[in-house]
Design a protein around this motif. Structure first.
Motif, PDB file in Angstrom:
ATOM      1  N   PHE A  94       0.818  -1.214   0.000  1.00  0.00           N
ATOM      2  CA  PHE A  94       0.000   0.000   0.000  1.00  0.00           C
ATOM      3  C   PHE A  94       0.859   1.276   0.000  1.00  0.00           C
ATOM      4  N   PRO A  95       1.706   1.464  -1.024  1.00  0.00           N
ATOM      5  CA  PRO A  95       2.644   2.596  -1.021  1.00  0.00           C
ATOM      6  C   PRO A  95       1.985   3.963  -1.057  1.00  0.00           C
ATOM      7  N   HIS A  96       0.722   4.042  -1.555  1.00  0.00           N
ATOM      8  CA  HIS A  96       0.054   5.334  -1.673  1.00  0.00           C
ATOM      9  C   HIS A  96      -0.880   5.636  -0.507  1.00  0.00           C
ATOM     10  N   SER A  97      -0.862   4.781   0.496  1.00  0.00           N
ATOM     11  CA  SER A  97      -1.718   4.990   1.658  1.00  0.00           C
ATOM     12  C   SER A  97      -0.850   5.369   2.856  1.00  0.00           C
ATOM     13  N   SER A  98      -1.108   6.527   3.435  1.00  0.00           N
ATOM     14  CA  SER A  98      -0.304   6.981   4.568  1.00  0.00           C
ATOM     15  C   SER A  98      -0.518   6.119   5.808  1.00  0.00           C
ATOM     16  N   LYS A 117       6.155  -8.376  -6.038  1.00  0.00           N
ATOM     17  CA  LYS A 117       5.156  -7.329  -5.840  1.00  0.00           C
ATOM     18  C   LYS A 117       4.819  -7.171  -4.367  1.00  0.00           C
ATOM     19  N   GLY A 118       4.344  -5.979  -4.037  1.00  0.00           N
ATOM     20  CA  GLY A 118       3.801  -5.737  -2.714  1.00  0.00           C
ATOM     21  C   GLY A 118       2.298  -5.900  -2.770  1.00  0.00           C
ATOM     22  N   LYS A 119       1.655  -5.863  -1.623  1.00  0.00           N
ATOM     23  CA  LYS A 119       0.203  -6.016  -1.590  1.00  0.00           C
ATOM     24  C   LYS A 119      -0.486  -4.718  -1.997  1.00  0.00           C
ATOM     25  N   THR A 120      -1.632  -4.869  -2.616  1.00  0.00           N
ATOM     26  CA  THR A 120      -2.420  -3.718  -3.028  1.00  0.00           C
ATOM     27  C   THR A 120      -3.819  -3.826  -2.433  1.00  0.00           C
ATOM     28  N   GLU A 121      -4.534  -2.743  -2.475  1.00  0.00           N
ATOM     29  CA  GLU A 121      -5.907  -2.762  -1.974  1.00  0.00           C
ATOM     30  C   GLU A 121      -6.795  -3.642  -2.838  1.00  0.00           C
ATOM     31  N   ASP A 122      -6.430  -3.790  -4.107  1.00  0.00           N
ATOM     32  CA  ASP A 122      -7.193  -4.641  -5.011  1.00  0.00           C
ATOM     33  C   ASP A 122      -7.191  -6.083  -4.518  1.00  0.00           C
ATOM     34  N   ASP A 174      -2.876   0.284 -10.065  1.00  0.00           N
ATOM     35  CA  ASP A 174      -2.062  -0.615  -9.258  1.00  0.00           C
ATOM     36  C   ASP A 174      -1.143   0.177  -8.323  1.00  0.00           C
ATOM     37  N   GLN A 175      -1.121  -0.234  -7.050  1.00  0.00           N
ATOM     38  CA  GLN A 175      -0.334   0.507  -6.069  1.00  0.00           C
ATOM     39  C   GLN A 175       0.955  -0.220  -5.709  1.00  0.00           C
ATOM     40  N   THR A 176       1.373  -1.131  -6.546  1.00  0.00           N
ATOM     41  CA  THR A 176       2.584  -1.890  -6.252  1.00  0.00           C
ATOM     42  C   THR A 176       3.820  -1.010  -6.410  1.00  0.00           C
ATOM     43  N   MET A 206      -6.766  -7.066  -1.513  1.00  0.00           N
ATOM     44  CA  MET A 206      -7.427  -7.185  -0.218  1.00  0.00           C
ATOM     45  C   MET A 206      -8.924  -6.912  -0.312  1.00  0.00           C
ATOM     46  N   GLY A 207      -9.429  -6.688  -1.551  1.00  0.00           N
ATOM     47  CA  GLY A 207     -10.837  -6.401  -1.724  1.00  0.00           C
ATOM     48  C   GLY A 207     -11.211  -5.002  -1.310  1.00  0.00           C
ATOM     49  N   LEU A 208     -10.235  -4.074  -1.338  1.00  0.00           N
ATOM     50  CA  LEU A 208     -10.482  -2.707  -0.894  1.00  0.00           C
ATOM     51  C   LEU A 208     -10.240  -1.705  -2.003  1.00  0.00           C
ATOM     52  N   SER A 209     -10.278  -2.155  -3.244  1.00  0.00           N
ATOM     53  CA  SER A 209      -9.968  -1.263  -4.347  1.00  0.00           C
ATOM     54  C   SER A 209     -11.019  -0.173  -4.484  1.00  0.00           C
ATOM     55  N   ASP A 210     -10.541   1.059  -4.752  1.00  0.00           N
ATOM     56  CA  ASP A 210     -11.465   2.164  -4.950  1.00  0.00           C
ATOM     57  C   ASP A 210     -11.335   2.744  -6.351  1.00  0.00           C
ATOM     58  N   GLY A 211     -10.858   1.940  -7.291  1.00  0.00           N
ATOM     59  CA  GLY A 211     -10.767   2.386  -8.665  1.00  0.00           C
ATOM     60  C   GLY A 211      -9.411   2.944  -9.042  1.00  0.00           C
ATOM     61  N   ARG A 212      -8.511   3.073  -8.083  1.00  0.00           N
ATOM     62  CA  ARG A 212      -7.199   3.588  -8.418  1.00  0.00           C
ATOM     63  C   ARG A 212      -6.373   2.532  -9.131  1.00  0.00           C
TER      64      ARG A 212
END
Length: 290
Positions: free
Chosen positions: A189-193, A215-220, A230-232, A222-228
């Motif tokens: 989650f690199p874009h989440s503070s 890769k690192g984990k993303t919100e996608d 890839d946050q890897t 974890m089922g938490l994607s908000d349309g952004r």
């Protein structure tokens, strides 16, 4: 905003009896420790052969992260610098063996006996000089060198860290590479503070790091994607040691001759050093025998 614990006091002082019990009794801390430990174990990528492994939990505290290792069927050794934390671990009857140890002084373990190592929010403490005798570079060197020695060939180590800045991040990584490790940083989650977490994933011996650092984990995931998108974000650092300069066996008569010696002597005189006078023997090649 509360100060980072590293800025308040050394770990053995900060985590006294009161703070250690407060830390261990917090349901929020317990959940975070379990989550981070599970992720570290996932990045450790141990062989799925059904054989329990002997793992090292560095900065084990009161044994919260060690419980995850026990639940997965592994044996573990936990070390920590805080007596209060270890006393609570004993009270909680954790299944691992516990050591009171300062990782900045090196790990006193036999070579090649550890199958893997994890650490949750501990390694960044080594970047602080809590005493006049502390040198962060030397302490990191002692830690990573001894860790490399005690790990089995091909074993991995995963550290969840909270580096204060890029300098600390680079200091930790460079010390690991100089000790012989290969690896890099995985960021979840690199874009989440709030959710951003950094893991340093290292391997010793002839072990490929490609799969672990893919890769690192993303919100996608974890089922938490908000349309952004890839946050890897993965930072990969191969080990490239500078080759030692080889002394040339100068049989051709070239290289450091009389002119070179005279220039060096003149440089040393300008610096105020005591230098022997130039004579007809300066730079003359000695015979093989008298």
């Amino acid at each position: 905003m509360a100060s980072r614990p590293e800025r308040v006091a050394p770990p053995e002082i900060f985590y006294d009896d009161t703070e250690a019990r407060k830390y261990t009794s917090s349901s929020r801390i317990i959940d975070i420790q379990a989550s981070l430990s599970e992720r570290a174990l996932e990045l450790l990528a141990l062989p799925e052969d059904g054989v329990p492994k002997l793992l090292l939990d560095i900065g084990c505290g009161s044994g919260l992260s060690g419980e995850t290792l026990s639940e997965e069927g592994h044996h573990w050794i936990g070390l920590d610098i805080s007596p209060s934390m270890l006393n609570i671990a004993v009270e909680r009857e954790v299944e691992g063996d516990l050591l009171l140890s300062d990782m900045g002084q090196g790990l006193g373990l036999r070579p090649g006996i550890i199958d893997g190592a994890i650490s949750i929010s501990a390694v960044q403490w080594l970047c602080n000089a809590d005493r006049s005798s502390h040198n962060p570079r030397l302490r990191l060197k002692a830690f990573f060198t001894s860790l490399y020695r005690c790990l089995a060939n091909g074993a991995k180590a995963v550290f969840q860290v909270y580096p204060e800045n890029d300098d600390q991040r680079e200091l930790i990584l460079s010390a690991a590479m100089q000790a012989g490790f290969a690896g890099g940083i995985v960021v979840d989650f690199p874009h989440s503070s709030k959710k951003r977490k950094e893991f340093i994933v290292l391997a010793c011996g002839q072990q490929s790091m490609g799969a672990s650092l893919s890769k690192g984990k993303t919100e996608d995931e974890m089922g938490l994607s908000d349309g952004r998108e890839d946050q890897t974000q993965v930072r990969f650092s191969d080990r490239h040691r500078p080759l030692k300069k080889q002394r040339k066996n100068d049989k051709s008569g070239k290289g450091k001759g009389k002119d070179w010696i005279l220039r060096k002597k003149e440089q040393m005189r300008r610096r105020g050093n005591d230098v022997p006078l130039d004579t007809k023997y300066t730079g003359r090649k000695r015979k093989g025998r008298f």
